[in-house]
Enzyme design. Sequence first.
Site, PDB file in Angstrom:
ATOM      1  CG  ASP A   7     -19.219 -21.557 -71.531  1.00 37.05           C
ATOM      2  OD1 ASP A   7     -19.180 -20.411 -71.008  1.00 37.05           O
ATOM      3  OD2 ASP A   7     -19.860 -22.259 -70.992  1.00 37.05           O
ATOM      4  N   GLY A  40     -18.023 -14.598 -65.265  1.00 30.92           N
ATOM      5  CA  GLY A  40     -19.320 -13.916 -64.729  1.00 30.92           C
ATOM      6  C   GLY A  40     -18.755 -12.785 -63.887  1.00 30.92           C
ATOM      7  CB  CYS A  70     -21.212 -18.478 -72.337  1.00 36.56           C
ATOM      8  SG  CYS A  70     -20.909 -17.385 -71.014  1.00 36.56           S
ATOM      9  CG  ASN A  71     -27.361 -17.815 -70.900  1.00 37.05           C
ATOM     10  OD1 ASN A  71     -27.016 -18.895 -70.359  1.00 37.05           O
ATOM     11  ND2 ASN A  71     -28.424 -17.519 -71.791  1.00 37.05           N
ATOM     12  CB  THR A  72     -22.069 -14.280 -68.735  1.00 31.63           C
ATOM     13  OG1 THR A  72     -22.656 -14.864 -67.687  1.00 31.63           O
ATOM     14  CG2 THR A  72     -21.227 -13.131 -68.124  1.00 31.63           C
ATOM     15  CB  CYS A 177     -26.538 -20.742 -66.408  1.00 28.09           C
ATOM     16  SG  CYS A 177     -24.820 -21.056 -66.438  1.00 28.09           S
ATOM     17  CB  THR A 178     -25.030 -22.978 -71.414  1.00 32.29           C
ATOM     18  OG1 THR A 178     -23.981 -22.570 -70.883  1.00 32.29           O
ATOM     19  CG2 THR A 178     -25.488 -21.954 -72.307  1.00 32.29           C
ATOM     20  CG  HIS A 179     -21.997 -24.439 -66.472  1.00 35.31           C
ATOM     21  ND1 HIS A 179     -21.675 -23.314 -67.347  1.00 35.31           N
ATOM     22  CD2 HIS A 179     -20.979 -25.034 -66.273  1.00 35.31           C
ATOM     23  CE1 HIS A 179     -20.337 -23.141 -67.447  1.00 35.31           C
ATOM     24  NE2 HIS A 179     -20.058 -24.458 -66.930  1.00 35.31           N
TER      25      HIS A 179
END
Length: 273
Positions: A7, A40, A70-72, A177-179
Amino acid sequence: MRIALMDAGIGLLAAAAAVRRLRPDADLVLASDPDGMPWGPRTPADLAERALAVAGAAAAYGPDALIVACNTATVHALPALRARFEPRLPVIGTVPAVKPAAAGGGPVAVWATPATTGSRYQRALIDEFAAGVRVTEVPCAGLSDAVERADGEAVERAIAAAAARTPTDVRAVVLGCTHYELVAEQVRAALRHPGRPPVVLYGTADAVAAQALRRIGARPAPGSPAAGTLRVVHSGRPAALPAAALTYPEGRLLHAAPGGPAPVPDRRSARAR
């Protein structure tokens, strides 16, 4: 067994902790990119280049699987990562849990970064998996950055602002979002409304951890000896978990790895299979 996760920052902690719970004996490699974050705002080509570099640093430790936590990065770099590393190194992406969240019939909200909210990628997920379900896309300005810094006041403000934009009748919220999974309990508390049942949160950490094991033919064994090691790599350099990570239960779980330091990388792109 060795599992690598990547990530831009500490968003990988939730998935790494999920792997640790499923397989306490697994060695973990956490590869992030503090020199290049945030990812991002980057162009897709630039982000893919950064992601390939981070993945290459992780692959040098010979993992059996690589989780893109990480989605992005999953959106913009997963095809390039799979082209570079598969089939010798399985690469597992992270997709927001729109499908299971919508299975209950809604209404549903998707919390995501402003860049992801309203994007073609997110709209395609909603159209494919939530047809006929009322879905509200909620931009969470500043939340991932606040989580990354472990800035409690900023996290609280960002969550409150996103909760105010979330319809009160929403019964399921996708953490896109993973965060956000690192502050899930705060999100749940902010969405609590008197007289209504608790909102169900849908993250991805447990699902991607289980998928990583499936891809390498391994089974969950939570009762295994807690002998797994931990290796941290920051923009290609050996490092330690950042102080911000230790403010979250997931970071403290990983920091307590009893197996000692991981072996020095052999610089192969992946372990021979």
